[in-house]
Enzyme design. Structure first.
Site, PDB file in Angstrom:
ATOM      1  NE  ARG A  87      -6.806   0.462  12.277  1.00 28.85           N
ATOM      2  CZ  ARG A  87      -5.660   0.429  11.589  1.00 28.85           C
ATOM      3  NH1 ARG A  87      -4.921   1.525  11.461  1.00 28.85           N
ATOM      4  NH2 ARG A  87      -5.230  -0.691  11.030  1.00 28.85           N
TER       5      ARG A  87
ATOM      6  CG  MET B 116       9.366  24.227   0.390  1.00 33.70           C
ATOM      7  SD  MET B 116       8.419  25.363  -0.640  1.00 33.70           S
ATOM      8  CE  MET B 116       7.079  25.775   0.468  1.00 33.70           C
TER       9      MET B 116
ATOM     10  CE  LYS C 191      -0.437  -0.143   5.041  1.00 31.17           C
ATOM     11  NZ  LYS C 191      -1.355  -0.226   6.190  1.00 31.17           N
TER      12      LYS C 191
ATOM     13  CE1 TYR D  35      12.187  31.837   6.120  1.00 29.76           C
ATOM     14  CE2 TYR D  35      12.488  29.516   5.597  1.00 29.76           C
ATOM     15  CZ  TYR D  35      12.277  30.815   5.187  1.00 29.76           C
ATOM     16  OH  TYR D  35      12.155  31.098   3.848  1.00 29.76           O
TER      17      TYR D  35
END
Length: 358
Positions: free
Chosen positions: A130, A303, A35, A255
């Site tokens: 679930r 980023m 998956k 940052y």
């Protein structure tokens, strides 16, 4: 020219890790879980890496069709079953094994015309809460499926919440097993209960079919290092230094100016950031390799870039190789430092990252 960032997929490692799963559970059929684009490694590569698996398992019907188109002729299991009537028609066409976890899916199954009977994996909710039928409703669901001429075989399935933490007081592994055995008592069908954690840590469990996932890609399902289980990393994320800054004591990096140099430092800039899939929340101190030498990430992740402490690597230069995880740096170690799990890092590799193989 592409950026120097590349994810290198080791096909031989995939093959080796499958061998480990088969060695741990020689009595069981092995479904290799693919998956999420084979945990970020790519379906095409998974086909070659897991060619000796008894079947492939995933949740995405469209990806299952792609596996057939790529040439996989052995069984394919839809782990969450079908989501609507169209999916059941597709499953009928391509002869997928289908998980059934609720009465609504049984109703859709009964409305679908199959060219030949299909194999069903009936899921019990044994405490994870679930998907799945409760233990009390399980036998009734089994009987309804058994009486359906479109059903060829039924496998009894559940999923463990704490295979890597068997004594978890909220839901011990033994309690899930007790509920599963109680709900499936008297039902004559094979059993599928073992995920990666159970396959590695509880190989003695009765499980006629096993569903290893992260272990096949070289990740550990628990706190023990993957190498302790003879697993090999299948993905190495590599880049290069694209800049070096010499900063004074008291100067900040990145940052938010979260990292302030305590002494004069050499800071390396790596071509990799959160837009590539590196965890933005990775703190100062997250391990990283430069020229094969261990050092640390410093400052906030940007980023497209991150910064590293080059103090332990005095010979580093622009163009020096950087290993974000993989060879000689377990992905699980990086994940723990970032407060997450290796699964997430594998699956988060962004489409813009170049992928090669060896």
């Amino acid at each position: 020219m592409p950026r120097p960032l590349v994810a290198i997929i080791d096909i031989a490692a995939l093959q080796h890790n499958l061998t480990v799963a088969k060695r741990k559970t020689p009595q069981a059929r092995v479904w290799a879980v693919v998956k999420a684009n084979a945990y970020g490694h790519g379906l095409e590569r998974a086909l070659r890496g897991f060619a000796e698996a008894d079947g492939l398992a995933l949740i995405e019907p469209d990806a299952a069709v792609r596996l057939r188109d790529l040439g996989w002729r052995k069984p394919i299991l839809l782990l969450e079953g079908c989501f609507d009537a169209v999916d059941f028609a597709i499953a009928a066409q391509y002869q997928f094994d289908i998980a059934i976890h609720c009465a609504e899916q049984i109703a859709l199954l009964e409305q679908t015309r199959f060219p030949k009977p299909v194999n069903i994996h009936l899921k019990m909710n044994s405490g994870m809460n679930r998907l799945g039928f409760t233990p009390a409703a399980f036998a009734g669901a089994f009987g309804r499926l058994r009486d359906n001429p479109a059903v060829a075989s039924i496998t009894l399935m559940t999923h463990f919440a704490n295979a890597d933490d068997a004594d978890n007081p909220a839901l011990p592994l033994a309690e899930q097993l007790r509920r599963f055995q109680l709900g499936s008592a008297g039902l004559d069908a094979p059993v599928s209960v073992s995920n990666s954690g159970a396959t590695l840590l509880h190989a003695g469990l009765t499980s006629h079919q096993v569903r290893p996932g992260v272990m096949l890609y070289g990740g550990s399902p628990g706190t023990a290092p993957a190498a302790d289980f003879d697993l090999r990393p299948a993905m190495t994320l590599q880049s290069e230094l694209i800049g070096i800054q010499q900063i004074h004591a008291g100067e900040a990096v990145g940052y938010g100016s979260r990292f302030v140099a305590p002494v004069p430092m050499s800071v390396g800039v790596v071509a990799c950031g959160y837009a590539d899939g590196y965890p933005r929340h990775a703190p100062t101190g997250t391990p990283i390799l430069v020229q094969g030498m261990r050092t640390r990430v410093i400052g906030n992740i940007s980023m497209d870039m991150l910064t590293v402490d080059l103090t332990p690597v005095p010979t580093a230069h622009v163009g020096s190789c950087v290993t974000l995880w993989g060879d000689d740096l377990p992905i699980d170690e990086v994940a723990r430092a970032a407060g997450t799990i290796g699964y997430e890092l594998m699956c988060a590799i962004a489409p813009r990252v170049r992928v090669t193989e060896r």
